[in-house]
Design a protein around this motif. Structure first.
Motif, PDB file in Angstrom:
ATOM      1  N   ARG A   1     -41.047  70.839 -35.048  1.00  0.00           N
ATOM      2  CA  ARG A   1     -40.233  71.186 -33.875  1.00  0.00           C
ATOM      3  C   ARG A   1     -38.738  71.150 -34.159  1.00  0.00           C
ATOM      4  NH1 ARG A   1     -42.722  68.254 -29.842  1.00  0.00           N
ATOM      5  NH2 ARG A   1     -43.713  70.125 -28.996  1.00  0.00           N
ATOM      6  N   TYR A   2     -38.300  70.194 -34.977  1.00  0.00           N
ATOM      7  CA  TYR A   2     -36.863  69.961 -35.091  1.00  0.00           C
ATOM      8  C   TYR A   2     -36.301  70.095 -36.501  1.00  0.00           C
ATOM      9  CZ  TYR A   2     -37.481  68.030 -30.420  1.00  0.00           C
ATOM     10  OH  TYR A   2     -37.796  67.869 -29.095  1.00  0.00           O
ATOM     11  N   GLY A   3     -37.136  70.149 -37.505  1.00  0.00           N
ATOM     12  CA  GLY A   3     -36.623  70.198 -38.867  1.00  0.00           C
ATOM     13  C   GLY A   3     -36.037  71.547 -39.234  1.00  0.00           C
ATOM     14  N   ASP A   4     -35.086  71.524 -40.171  1.00  0.00           N
ATOM     15  CA  ASP A   4     -34.507  72.761 -40.679  1.00  0.00           C
ATOM     16  C   ASP A   4     -35.397  73.407 -41.741  1.00  0.00           C
ATOM     17  OD1 ASP A   4     -32.254  72.503 -39.088  1.00  0.00           O
ATOM     18  OD2 ASP A   4     -31.159  71.353 -40.600  1.00  0.00           O
ATOM     19  N   GLN A   5     -36.375  72.663 -42.223  1.00  0.00           N
ATOM     20  CA  GLN A   5     -37.247  73.189 -43.262  1.00  0.00           C
ATOM     21  C   GLN A   5     -38.214  74.242 -42.689  1.00  0.00           C
ATOM     22  OE1 GLN A   5     -37.297  70.098 -41.976  1.00  0.00           O
ATOM     23  NE2 GLN A   5     -36.999  68.529 -43.546  1.00  0.00           N
TER      24      GLN A   5
ATOM     25  N   MET B   1     -31.989  65.140 -48.421  1.00  0.00           N
ATOM     26  CA  MET B   1     -33.118  66.013 -48.698  1.00  0.00           C
ATOM     27  C   MET B   1     -32.730  67.453 -48.378  1.00  0.00           C
ATOM     28  SD  MET B   1     -36.258  63.692 -47.240  1.00  0.00           S
ATOM     29  CE  MET B   1     -35.389  63.226 -45.744  1.00  0.00           C
ATOM     30  N   ASP B   2     -32.888  68.327 -49.348  1.00  0.00           N
ATOM     31  CA  ASP B   2     -32.453  69.709 -49.155  1.00  0.00           C
ATOM     32  C   ASP B   2     -33.608  70.692 -49.357  1.00  0.00           C
ATOM     33  OD1 ASP B   2     -32.780  69.316 -51.848  1.00  0.00           O
ATOM     34  OD2 ASP B   2     -30.809  70.075 -52.440  1.00  0.00           O
ATOM     35  N   HIS B   3     -34.806  70.271 -48.999  1.00  0.00           N
ATOM     36  CA  HIS B   3     -35.964  71.149 -49.162  1.00  0.00           C
ATOM     37  C   HIS B   3     -35.923  72.275 -48.136  1.00  0.00           C
ATOM     38  CE1 HIS B   3     -37.417  67.034 -50.484  1.00  0.00           C
ATOM     39  NE2 HIS B   3     -37.387  67.734 -51.594  1.00  0.00           N
ATOM     40  N   GLU B   4     -36.291  73.459 -48.574  1.00  0.00           N
ATOM     41  CA  GLU B   4     -36.257  74.624 -47.693  1.00  0.00           C
ATOM     42  C   GLU B   4     -37.658  75.059 -47.266  1.00  0.00           C
ATOM     43  OE1 GLU B   4     -34.030  77.722 -49.516  1.00  0.00           O
ATOM     44  OE2 GLU B   4     -32.142  76.589 -49.528  1.00  0.00           O
ATOM     45  N   ARG B   5     -38.619  75.008 -48.193  1.00  0.00           N
ATOM     46  CA  ARG B   5     -39.985  75.460 -47.883  1.00  0.00           C
ATOM     47  C   ARG B   5     -40.943  74.317 -48.203  1.00  0.00           C
ATOM     48  NH1 ARG B   5     -41.169  80.812 -47.482  1.00  0.00           N
ATOM     49  NH2 ARG B   5     -43.047  80.649 -48.785  1.00  0.00           N
ATOM     50  N   ILE B   6     -41.687  73.865 -47.182  1.00  0.00           N
ATOM     51  CA  ILE B   6     -42.513  72.679 -47.353  1.00  0.00           C
ATOM     52  C   ILE B   6     -43.915  72.896 -46.790  1.00  0.00           C
ATOM     53  CG2 ILE B   6     -40.458  71.220 -47.180  1.00  0.00           C
ATOM     54  CD1 ILE B   6     -41.483  70.353 -44.395  1.00  0.00           C
TER      55      ILE B   6
END
Length: 352
Positions: free
Chosen positions: A26-30, A1-6
């Motif tokens: 808390r931990y996601g890169d998104q 999964m490469d979503h950036e803005r969610i």
């Protein structure tokens, strides 16, 4: 999964009953651009949780889309209710996300791809419905290969479900890396998979393949790192989830265990007629159950003190917990996980 803005859906559950939403925040890169919760619409995340990324709380996907100025990649379902069902009150928001060209990522046992209406709508708009709880088709039984990986393996185990095993795992990895240990997180649940972008959803795997699904992950990454921290699930005393707990325990063949507990918890969450055993009993329960497959030991403890408002009282609770189980302990969110890593390293685990 490469979503950036969610955007993250957490209707009527944020924050206390939206573990997935909080984990991603808390931990996601998104970048979380909005949280959907009808009950708290108009608030901000920071009004409810102080130590995660802030975002507006809105009542619908349409409002989330507006808040993000139309720039969203995906809608994540940030709730994982007991049983993993799909609430029909969410359908309008999921459909709106698809129609806006967004993928939908779900950790439910209800697979969106098997919903004929949603699947047809997703195909029409060229977006993906991602069911992270769908296991790989080629899983098999364990062979004992986990014991041969180069990395040392630590498994977080719990006194109950929902005590912070995923959080402890991620904080241990972060603290170990700060110490110069090449550590990696091995996700076994839907939230961990959403955060890490890979993993096996152990509670959806055929029972015979549970240990093998853990082993597959360790073999895949075990020669690339010095320490693997496996996210535990459930509890060995849980009347519903103990089978998953045992499968992970045996499949990981862990070199060390970190016992996780929620301060003040005395009964099984959601099964309140079942009392939790004394804390010290868990050490023997986990070590004895693991022993026929792999000798291991509880080397540290992680106490979740989120429901303890006073810092002094929380510190006292951590001390009492550590004394009860006989190992170094900390609240990995409140205190950091350095003391937990101390226990891991002092036990000779953390890189061969």
């Amino acid at each position: 999964m490469d979503h950036e803005r969610i955007a993250v859906l957490a209707h009527e559950k944020f924050p206390d009953r939206a573990k997935t939403a909080l984990g991603v925040l808390r931990y996601g890169d998104q970048e979380v651009c909005a949280v959907l919760d009808r009950d708290s619409a108009g608030d901000r995340v920071a009004d409810h949780v102080a130590d995660v990324s802030d975002a507006p709380i809105v009542s619908s996907f349409a409002e989330a889309h507006d808040a993000a100025e139309g720039d969203l990649d995906a809608l994540y379902i940030g709730i994982a209710p007991i049983g993993g069902g799909f609430d029909e009150s969410w359908r309008a928001d999921v459909e709106a996300a698809v129609e806006a060209g967004c993928d939908v990522v779900s950790g439910l046992h209800y697979f969106l791809n098997e919903d004929e209406d949603l699947a047809a709508l997703a195909a029409e708009h060229g977006v993906d419905l991602i069911d992270v709880r769908r296991p790989d088709d080629d899983l098999s039984v364990a062979t004992g290969a986990s014991g041969d990986v180069d990395a040392d393996v630590v498994l977080t185990v719990g006194t109950d479900c929902s005590v912070g095993k995923m959080t402890a795992s991620l904080e241990i990895v972060a603290a170990a890396r700060k110490r110069g240990i090449d550590a990696a997180f091995v996700p076994t649940g839907q939230t961990g998979i959403m955060i890490a972008g890979w993993g096996n959803p152990i509670d959806r795997v055929v029972s015979d393949f549970t240990a093998g699904a853990v082993e597959e992950m360790l073999v895949a990454v075990g020669d690339d790192h010095d320490l693997l921290v496996v996210e535990g699930q459930g509890s060995i005393v849980h009347p519903a989830y103990s089978a998953v707990t045992c499968g992970i325990l045996h499949g990981s063949m862990a070199d060390g265990l970190v016992l996780c507990h929620a301060a003040g918890r005395e009964v099984v969450h959601g099964y309140e007629s079942f009392d939790l055993p004394p804390l010290a009993d868990y050490v023997d329960l986990y070590e004895d159950l693991a022993a026929p497959v792999r000798e291991t030991a509880v080397v540290a403890g992680a106490l979740n003190t989120k429901d303890v408002s006073d810092d002094a009282a929380a510190a006292e609770a951590v001390t009492e917990f550590g004394d009860a189980v006989g190992v170094p302990a900390a609240d990995p969110v409140r205190d950091g996980a350095e003391r937990i890593v101390d226990g891991i390293v002092d036990a000779g685990v953390g890189g061969r």
